[in-house]
Scaffold this active site. Structure first.
Site, PDB file in Angstrom:
ATOM      1  N   GLY A  61       0.857  -1.177   0.000  1.00 29.70           N
ATOM      2  CA  GLY A  61       0.000   0.000   0.000  1.00 29.70           C
ATOM      3  C   GLY A  61       0.896   1.230   0.000  1.00 29.70           C
ATOM      4  O   GLY A  61       2.104   1.147  -0.249  1.00 29.70           O
ATOM      5  N   GLY A  62       0.314   2.368   0.301  1.00 29.41           N
ATOM      6  CA  GLY A  62       1.086   3.608   0.293  1.00 29.41           C
ATOM      7  C   GLY A  62       2.314   3.553   1.184  1.00 29.41           C
ATOM      8  O   GLY A  62       3.405   3.988   0.798  1.00 29.41           O
ATOM      9  N   PHE A  90     -11.801  19.453   6.091  1.00 28.56           N
ATOM     10  CA  PHE A  90     -12.025  18.093   6.570  1.00 28.56           C
ATOM     11  C   PHE A  90     -12.261  18.144   8.065  1.00 28.56           C
ATOM     12  O   PHE A  90     -11.837  19.093   8.734  1.00 28.56           O
ATOM     13  CB  PHE A  90     -10.800  17.221   6.266  1.00 28.56           C
ATOM     14  CG  PHE A  90     -11.106  16.064   5.366  1.00 28.56           C
ATOM     15  CD1 PHE A  90     -11.197  16.230   3.999  1.00 28.56           C
ATOM     16  CD2 PHE A  90     -11.326  14.790   5.894  1.00 28.56           C
ATOM     17  CE1 PHE A  90     -11.493  15.164   3.172  1.00 28.56           C
ATOM     18  CE2 PHE A  90     -11.620  13.716   5.070  1.00 28.56           C
ATOM     19  CZ  PHE A  90     -11.702  13.895   3.704  1.00 28.56           C
ATOM     20  N   GLN A 137     -11.915   3.175  14.879  1.00 28.45           N
ATOM     21  CA  GLN A 137     -12.770   4.270  14.418  1.00 28.45           C
ATOM     22  C   GLN A 137     -13.939   3.791  13.554  1.00 28.45           C
ATOM     23  O   GLN A 137     -13.737   3.039  12.604  1.00 28.45           O
ATOM     24  CB  GLN A 137     -11.924   5.245  13.603  1.00 28.45           C
ATOM     25  CG  GLN A 137     -12.715   6.388  12.997  1.00 28.45           C
ATOM     26  CD  GLN A 137     -11.785   7.416  12.386  1.00 28.45           C
ATOM     27  OE1 GLN A 137     -11.333   7.269  11.258  1.00 28.45           O
ATOM     28  NE2 GLN A 137     -11.485   8.456  13.135  1.00 28.45           N
ATOM     29  N   HIS A 161     -16.430   5.285  10.982  1.00 23.70           N
ATOM     30  CA  HIS A 161     -16.632   6.481  10.169  1.00 23.70           C
ATOM     31  C   HIS A 161     -18.135   6.758  10.123  1.00 23.70           C
ATOM     32  O   HIS A 161     -18.925   5.839   9.913  1.00 23.70           O
ATOM     33  CB  HIS A 161     -16.083   6.227   8.764  1.00 23.70           C
ATOM     34  CG  HIS A 161     -15.985   7.451   7.918  1.00 23.70           C
ATOM     35  ND1 HIS A 161     -17.099   8.138   7.474  1.00 23.70           N
ATOM     36  CD2 HIS A 161     -14.914   8.117   7.436  1.00 23.70           C
ATOM     37  CE1 HIS A 161     -16.699   9.173   6.749  1.00 23.70           C
ATOM     38  NE2 HIS A 161     -15.378   9.184   6.706  1.00 23.70           N
ATOM     39  N   LEU A 190     -17.756   3.472   1.914  1.00 22.99           N
ATOM     40  CA  LEU A 190     -17.524   4.783   2.493  1.00 22.99           C
ATOM     41  C   LEU A 190     -18.029   5.931   1.618  1.00 22.99           C
ATOM     42  O   LEU A 190     -17.832   5.943   0.411  1.00 22.99           O
ATOM     43  CB  LEU A 190     -16.028   4.982   2.711  1.00 22.99           C
ATOM     44  CG  LEU A 190     -15.735   6.182   3.602  1.00 22.99           C
ATOM     45  CD1 LEU A 190     -15.973   5.823   5.052  1.00 22.99           C
ATOM     46  CD2 LEU A 190     -14.327   6.678   3.417  1.00 22.99           C
ATOM     47  N   GLU A 193     -15.717  11.945   4.021  1.00 19.12           N
ATOM     48  CA  GLU A 193     -15.957  13.154   4.791  1.00 19.12           C
ATOM     49  C   GLU A 193     -15.849  14.390   3.903  1.00 19.12           C
ATOM     50  O   GLU A 193     -16.345  15.462   4.243  1.00 19.12           O
ATOM     51  CB  GLU A 193     -14.881  13.217   5.880  1.00 19.12           C
ATOM     52  CG  GLU A 193     -15.167  14.107   7.035  1.00 19.12           C
ATOM     53  CD  GLU A 193     -14.154  13.831   8.145  1.00 19.12           C
ATOM     54  OE1 GLU A 193     -14.296  12.806   8.837  1.00 19.12           O
ATOM     55  OE2 GLU A 193     -13.219  14.621   8.298  1.00 19.12           O
ATOM     56  N   ARG A 232     -14.625  12.398  13.849  1.00 19.84           N
ATOM     57  CA  ARG A 232     -15.487  11.280  13.477  1.00 19.84           C
ATOM     58  C   ARG A 232     -16.135  10.565  14.657  1.00 19.84           C
ATOM     59  O   ARG A 232     -17.284  10.142  14.578  1.00 19.84           O
ATOM     60  CB  ARG A 232     -14.674  10.269  12.684  1.00 19.84           C
ATOM     61  CG  ARG A 232     -14.316  10.828  11.346  1.00 19.84           C
ATOM     62  CD  ARG A 232     -13.399   9.913  10.594  1.00 19.84           C
ATOM     63  NE  ARG A 232     -13.102  10.526   9.318  1.00 19.84           N
ATOM     64  CZ  ARG A 232     -12.220  10.056   8.459  1.00 19.84           C
ATOM     65  NH1 ARG A 232     -11.538   8.960   8.753  1.00 19.84           N
ATOM     66  NH2 ARG A 232     -12.006  10.667   7.328  1.00 19.84           N
ATOM     67  N   HIS A 262     -14.006   1.478  10.257  1.00 15.58           N
ATOM     68  CA  HIS A 262     -13.180   2.132   9.247  1.00 15.58           C
ATOM     69  C   HIS A 262     -11.677   2.030   9.482  1.00 15.58           C
ATOM     70  O   HIS A 262     -10.928   1.689   8.576  1.00 15.58           O
ATOM     71  CB  HIS A 262     -13.591   3.601   9.196  1.00 15.58           C
ATOM     72  CG  HIS A 262     -12.923   4.402   8.129  1.00 15.58           C
ATOM     73  ND1 HIS A 262     -13.019   4.059   6.791  1.00 15.58           N
ATOM     74  CD2 HIS A 262     -12.152   5.517   8.180  1.00 15.58           C
ATOM     75  CE1 HIS A 262     -12.337   4.944   6.081  1.00 15.58           C
ATOM     76  NE2 HIS A 262     -11.793   5.825   6.899  1.00 15.58           N
ATOM     77  N   GLU A 293      -1.202   1.758   8.521  1.00 16.21           N
ATOM     78  CA  GLU A 293      -2.318   1.489   9.420  1.00 16.21           C
ATOM     79  C   GLU A 293      -2.027   0.346  10.398  1.00 16.21           C
ATOM     80  O   GLU A 293      -2.575   0.314  11.496  1.00 16.21           O
ATOM     81  CB  GLU A 293      -3.598   1.197   8.615  1.00 16.21           C
ATOM     82  CG  GLU A 293      -4.817   1.132   9.515  1.00 16.21           C
ATOM     83  CD  GLU A 293      -6.138   1.104   8.767  1.00 16.21           C
ATOM     84  OE1 GLU A 293      -6.182   1.495   7.590  1.00 16.21           O
ATOM     85  OE2 GLU A 293      -7.131   0.684   9.389  1.00 16.21           O
ATOM     86  N   ARG A 329      -8.474   9.048  14.954  1.00 11.85           N
ATOM     87  CA  ARG A 329      -7.710   9.670  13.872  1.00 11.85           C
ATOM     88  C   ARG A 329      -8.527  10.738  13.165  1.00 11.85           C
ATOM     89  O   ARG A 329      -9.724  10.569  12.955  1.00 11.85           O
ATOM     90  CB  ARG A 329      -7.305   8.601  12.858  1.00 11.85           C
ATOM     91  CG  ARG A 329      -6.711   9.154  11.593  1.00 11.85           C
ATOM     92  CD  ARG A 329      -6.202   8.070  10.678  1.00 11.85           C
ATOM     93  NE  ARG A 329      -7.234   7.360   9.960  1.00 11.85           N
ATOM     94  CZ  ARG A 329      -7.825   7.798   8.834  1.00 11.85           C
ATOM     95  NH1 ARG A 329      -7.500   8.973   8.321  1.00 11.85           N
ATOM     96  NH2 ARG A 329      -8.739   7.067   8.228  1.00 11.85           N
ATOM     97  N   SER A 382      -4.242   9.711   7.768  1.00 12.64           N
ATOM     98  CA  SER A 382      -3.669   8.390   7.541  1.00 12.64           C
ATOM     99  C   SER A 382      -2.782   8.383   6.301  1.00 12.64           C
ATOM    100  O   SER A 382      -1.646   7.927   6.336  1.00 12.64           O
ATOM    101  CB  SER A 382      -4.752   7.331   7.379  1.00 12.64           C
ATOM    102  OG  SER A 382      -4.149   6.125   6.983  1.00 12.64           O
TER     103      SER A 382
END
Ligand SMILES: Cc1cc2nc3c(=O)[nH]c(=O)nc-3n(C[C@H](O)[C@H](O)[C@H](O)COP(=O)(O)OP(=O)(O)OC[C@H]3O[C@@H](n4cnc5c(N)ncnc54)[C@H](O)[C@@H]3O)c2cc1C
Ligand code: SF4
Ligand code: FES
Lengths: 578, 242
Positions: free
Chosen positions: A13-14, A115, A235, A237, A247, A250, A281, A351, A382, A393, A398
Site C-alpha cells: 500500500g502507500g 475536513f 474508528q 466512520h 464509504l 468526509e 469522526r 473504518h 495502518e 484519527r 492516515s
C-alpha cells in the site's frame, strides 16, 4: 525455496511502497504482497491528504499538530504529531513532483479543502488543509508510488501471503510466505523486515475495509510475543452507505454536505456548535447513533440499523461531478440515487484501527515502556501505532502517516543494513506455518470457517462497536474465545495447491480472531471513555487513571496487559469540545 | 429470489478442460454479484476460485465476464442481470489471458504491456521548491485517464486482441496518454517507439468495445485516437524541420 535480501517489505500500500522506494535505492530489497500492489486498499482512500501548505488560506503545521492531538483525545504522542505535521508539507510536494495529479487552484497550485477536526488557530474555525485529487486521492497516491517503483526497478513478489516472522532473540531474521499461485512455502531471509500490511476492519460486520484488510502483520507479531498498542481504539466512520458500509468520504461534508435526521434537522448543531458536521469522526458517529436511539432516525424505529441522511443536494451537479465523482458513481450504482437530487442514507461503518504494532518515529518496533527494540523489525501505516492518531484519527491524517513514516522507516532501514551481522534464519523457521496449513487441510472432517467468520463479525459489531459496556464486552471476550477454540477444528474444503483461496481465507480468519480477542480484552479493561472508545458505564475521560497507552500481549488463549506513557510535552490535556 | 450462477471452472491440477457448474442460490436484487460469489464460497463450495478485495469497484481485482460482458463482479448488481428469479447468470473468466484457476487469470501479459509504455512522470528538470504549477484546465486534459484501475476488462473486451495477440491493448495506451497529455511530462520521445510500433496504437480500429467495458468510464477509444493524432503531429513537425 529460500531467498536472501537485505530488506523485506511486507505490503505494497502507500506506506510499503514509499518505504520500498527509499530502501531499495540503497539495499537489496523485495516487496511481498498478497494482492497485486495496485489492488492495495490505499487505492480506496477518497478525500485527501493533509498538509499545512497554506495554498488557499493561512495555515501552520503547529495548528495541524494541535488538531491531531486534540482530535486523538490527547492519547497522541505529541512530538510525533508535530514531526508529522512539519514533514507533511515536503511530503506532499514530493508526491506532486513525482507526478501525482492533484486538483489545482486557479493559479495552478495544489487545491485544498476542509475536513473534520482540522482548524485554524487552535480550534477557531475549519481550515482548508486537505490536498486532494477529486475523491480518488488514495488511488492517485498508490498509482504514483507504484509508477515510481516501476521506474526504479523495485523487486516485487506479487501474491505472496506472509504467514510468519522469524526472530532470533531480539533480532529480526526474516519472514515465511506462501506463494498463492503454487501453494509453495518460501523463506525470505533478511536483516530487516518492515510490516506495512494495512488495516483490520474485516473483524466487524459492516466496514469500509477491503476483504484483504485482515490485520495479518499485527497478528503475526502478536503470535511472536510482540505487544499490540491501543487496539481498543477503532474508528467508526460516520458515513457509510447504509447496509453496505461503503464509504462516503468526509469530503462530502468538507464541501458543504449536511447530516439531517427525520425532522430534516441539522442535528450536529446540538452536538458540536462550532464545527458542526465537521466535528471529529468519533463525535459525529456517536451523534448519529444517539439520534437513531432517540427515534430521530429516518425510519424512527430506534433499531440499530435505522439511518440518517447525508444531504449534498445543495452542492449542485457541477461540484459533485468535479470534486466528488466517485461518490456520485457509488450512489448511482449501489443505491440507484443521484446525490444531486436525493439525500444519501448513511450509517457509521467500521473504518480505521488507531492501534497496531508499536513503533518509534523511525518505524522501529518498540515493545515496552523502556524503549526496548526488536532489532531490524519495522512497521508503518495502518498496521503500526506511532502513535499519531491516539484515540481517534482525523480524516486525511492516515495517508499522511503513510508517506511521512513510510519514508522515515525506509531511510532508517537502508542505514540499518550496513551495521551488524544478520541474525540468520533457523532451519525450523517454517515449522509453525507448515503445522498451521496441515491442521487446516489434512483433516477428514470439520466445520468450514464461513460461520465462524460471520459470528466473529457480528460479535465485534454488536458488543465492541460504537457504544460499549462491561457486560457486552465481557460476553464478547467469551464468545471470541469459543470461536478461537472452534477454529482449531476448522477444515479447508479446497485441497489443491494453486490459488487455494479457501486456505488463505481461513488463515486470515485466524489472524482476525487473534486481533478480535486482543481488541475486546483491551477495551474491556479500559474503564473510561476516550475518543473512539466510548463506554456507557464510564462516560467520561479519566486522565489521572487512563492517560496511558495499552500494550496487549497475546499469551496463548489470554491477553496480558501493561501500559505505556503518553508524550504530552507540548500541550496539556484539556476537555475536548468543538 | 433464487438465481442460478453458471460458473466456468478450471483447476489446472485436476482438469484438462474447463467445465460449467451450476450453483442455485438465494439472492437479493440489490446485492452485488461478488456478494453472491462470496456466499457460494463460504457456504456452498470453498474450492471456487476468484480474486476480490475492495468490493466497491476501485481496486480492479474482480473483473470477469458476466453474461458475456466484461465487468467487475462488485459493480454488477443482481438486478442488473436477473429480475424475476430462476434466471441463469453466466460467469466466466476474462479472455485473452491464460486461466490459472476458475475465474482467476494470469495478468502477466497485461502488466508487461502496461510497464512497456513507461507509465511514470518523465521530466528531467529538477522540480521547483514547491509544486510544479499546472492550471485546472491542463489538469483536466488527462483527468479520466488517471482513473484506470488496471482491471483488464478492456483487454478482454478488445476484438483486435482476438486476432493479434501482440497488440499493446487499450489500457496501456490509456496509461501512456495519461502522461503524454500531462503538461508536466516530457517523455513523448521515450514512449514513441512502443506506441508507434506496428503492434502499438495502430491496430485499433475503433470498435469501442473497451470503452463500453471500462468500469471507470474512461473514454478509451477517444484517448487512443488522440494518441494517434499526437504521433502524427509529431511526425509531421519532424519532417517539416528536416
Ligand atoms: C474507503 C476508505 C477511504 C479512506 N479515505 C482516506 C482519506 O481520504 N484520507 C486518509 O488519510 N485516509 C483515508 N483512509 C485510510 C487510509 O486509506 C488507510 O489507512 C491506508 O491507505 C492504509 O495504507 P497501508 O499502506 O497501511 O495499507 P494498505 O494500503 O491497506 O496495504 C496493505 C498491503 O499489505 C499487504 N498485505 C497484507 N497482509 C499481507 C500478508 N499477510 N502478506 C503479504 N502482504 C500482505 C496487502 O497486499 C497490501 O499491499 C481511507 C480508508 C478507507 C477504507
Ligand atoms: S482502462 Fe478501464 S477497463 Fe481498461 S484496465 Fe483501466 S479501468 Fe480497466
Ligand atoms: S473487488 Fe475491487 S474492483 Fe471489485
Amino acid at each position: 525455496m529460500k531467498h536472501t535480501f537485505d530488506a523485506i517489505i511486507v505490503g505494497s500500500g502507500g506506506s510499503g511502497l514509499y518505504a520500498a522506494l527509499e530502501v531499495s535505492a540503497k539495499a537489496k530489497t523485495a516487496v511481498l504482497s498478497k494482492v497485486y500492489p495496485v489492488r492495495s486498499h490505499t487505492g480506496a482512500a477518497q478525500g485527501g491528504i493533509s498538509a499545512a501548505l497554506g495554498n488557499v488560506e493561512a495555515d501552520d503545521p503547529r495548528w495541524h499538530a494541535f488538531d491531531t492531538v486534540k482530535g486523538g483525545d490527547y492519547l497522541v504522542d505529541q512530538q510525533a504529531a508535530m514531526l508529522m505535521a512539519e514533514e507533511a508539507v515536503q511530503a506532499v510536494y514530493d508526491l506532486e513532483n513525482r507526478g501525482l495529479p492533484f486538483n489545482r487552484t486557479p493559479d495552478g497550485r495544489i487545491d485544498q479543502r476542509r475536513f473534520g477536526g482540522h482548524t485554524r488557530n487552535f480550534g477557531e474555525a475549519p481550515v482548508r488543509r486537505a490536498c486532494y485529487a477529486a475523491d480518488r486521492t488514495g488511488h492517485m497516491i498508490l498509482q504514483t508510488l507504484y509508477q515510481q517503483c516501476i521506474k526504479n526497478g523495485v523487486h516485487f513478489y506479487d501474491e505472496y501471503q506472509v504467514l510468519d516472522l522469524a526472530l532470533k532473540d531480539n533480532q529480526c531474521a526474516g519472514v515465511v510466505a506462501l506463494q498463492l499461485s503454487t501453494g509453495e512455502i518460501h523463506v525470505f531471509e533478511a536483516k530487516t523486515v518492515l510490516f506495512a500490511t494495512g488495516g483490520f476492519g474485516r473483524m466487524f460486520k459492516i466496514t469500509s475495509n477491503a476483504y484483504a484488510n485482515t490485520g495479518d502483520g499485527p497478528a503475526i507479531c502478536a503470535r511472536r510475543g510482540i505487544p499490540l498498542q491501543d487496539m481498543e481504539f477503532f474508528q467508526f466512520h460516520p458515513t457509510g452507505i447504509k447496509g453496505l458500509g461503503i464509504l462516503i468520504s468526509e469530503a462530502v461534508r468538507g464541501e458543504g454536505g449536511i447530516l439531517r435526521n427525520n425532522r430534516n434537522e441539522r442535528f450536529m448543531a446540538r452536538f458540536a456548535p462550532t464545527l458542526l458536521d465537521l466535528a471529529p469522526r468519533d463525535m459525529v458517529s456517536r451523534a448519529i447513533m444517539t439520534e437513531i436511539r432517540s427515534g430521530n432516525g429516518i425510519r424512527g424505529d430506534r433499531k440499530i440499523d435505522d439511518y440518517v441522511h447525508l444531504d449534498a443536494t445543495h452542492l449542485g451537479k457541477e461540484t459533485l461531478q468535479s470534486k466528488l465523482p466517485d461518490i456520485t458513481d457509488f450512489c448511482k450504482t449501489y443505491l440507484g440515487i443521484d446525490p444531486a437530487e436525493n439525500p444519501i442514507p448513511v450509517l457509521p461503518t467500521a473504518h480505521y484501527g488507531m492501534g497496531g504494532i508499536p513503533t518509534d518515529t523511525h518505524g522501529r518496533v518498540v515493545i515496552d515502556n523502556k524503549g526496548t527494540l526488536i532489532h531490524g523489525l519495522y512497521a508503518v501505516g495502518e498496521c503500526a501505532c506511532v502513535s499519531v492518531h491516539g484515540a481517534n484519527r482525523l480524516g486525511t491524517n492516515s495517508l499522511l502517516d503513510l508517506v511521512v513514516f513510510g519514508r522515515r522507516a525506509g531511510r532508517h532501514m537502508a542505514d540499518y543494513v550496513n551495521h551488524g551481522d544478520p541474525a540468520g534464519i533457523a532451519t525450523d523457521a517454517t515449522d509453525f506455518s507448515r503445522e498451521w496449513i496441515t491442521r487446516l487441510t489434512a483433516k477428514k472432517k470439520g466445520p468450514h470457517g464461513g460461520r465462524i467468520f460471520d459470528k466473529m463479525q457480528r460479535t465485534m459489531m454488536e458488543k465492541v462497536g460504537i457504544y460499549r459496556t462491561e457486560t457486552h464486552m465481557a460476553r464478547a471476550v467469551g464468545e471470541i474465545q469459543t470461536l478461537r477454540e472452534r477454529y482449531m477444528m476448522v477444515r479447508a474444503e479446497d485441497r489443491r495447491n494453486a490459488f487455494n483461496t479457501d486456505l488463505l481465507e481461513l488463515i486470515e480468519l485466524g489472524n482476525l480472531l487473534d486481533l478480535s480477542l486482543i481488541t475486546a480484552v483491551s477495551a474491556l479493561n479500559r474503564r473510561e471513555s476516550r475518543g473512539a472508545h466510548s463506554r456507557e458505564d464510564y462516560p467520561d475521560r479519566d486522565d489521572p487513571q487512563w492517560l496511558k497507552h495499552t500494550l496487549a500481549r497475546l499469551e496463548k488463549d489470554d491477553v496480558g496487559l501493561t501500559y505505556k506513557d503518553v508524550d504530552v510535552s507540548l500541550w496539556k490535556p484539556k476537555p475536548r469540545t468543538y | 429470489m433464487d438465481i442460478i450462477l453458471k460458473i466456468r471452472r478450471f483447476n489446472p491440477e485436476t482438469d484438462t478442460e474447463s467445465r460449467y457448474q451450476d450453483f442455485r442460490i438465494e439472492a437479493e436484487p440489490d446485492e452485488r454479484i461478488l456478494d453472491v460469489l462470496m456466499r457460494i464460497k463460504r457456504f456452498q463450495d470453498g474450492t471456487l476460485g476468484f480474486r476480490k478485495s475492495c468490493a466497491h469497484g476501485v481496486c480492479g481485482s474482480d473483473a470477469m465476464r458476466i453474461n458475456g460482458k466484461d465487468r467487475l463482479a462488485c459493480k454488477t448488481l443482481v438486478r442488473d442481470v436477473a429480475q424475476h428469479g430462476e434466471e441463469s447468470v453466466l460467469i466466466e473468466p476474462l479472455r485473452h489471458l491464460p486461466v490459472e484457476r476458475d475465474l482467476i487469470v494470469d495478468q502477466t501479459a497485461f502488466f508487461e504491456r502496461f510497464r512497456s509504455v513507461k507509465p511514470f512522470l518523465i521530466n528531467k528538470e529538477p522540480p521547483p521548491e514547491r509544486e510544479r504549477l499546472q492550471s485546472p484546465k491542463e489538469r483536466m486534459a488527462f483527468d479520466d485517464a488517471t482513473n484506470c484501475i488496471l482491471c483488464s476488462a478492456c483487454f478482454s473486451a478488445c476484438p483486435i486482441l482476438e486476432e493479434n495477440q501482440s497488440f499493446l491493448g487499450p489500457a496501456a495506451v490509456v496509461q501512456a496518454f495519461r502522461f503524454l497529455a500531462d503538461s508536466r511530462d516530457k517523455g513523448f520521445e521515450e514512449r514513441l517507439p512502443v506506441l508507434n510500433a506496428s503492434d502499438g496504437v495502430w491496430p485499433c480500429q475503433n470498435h469501442f468495445e473497451c470503452t463500453r467495458a471500462c468500469p471507470r468510464a474512461i473514454k478509451i477509444t477517444k484517448r487512443i485516437n488522440e494518441t494517434k493524432r499526437m504521433i502524427e503531429a509529431y511526425q509531421k513537425s519532424q519532417s517539416e524541420n528536416k
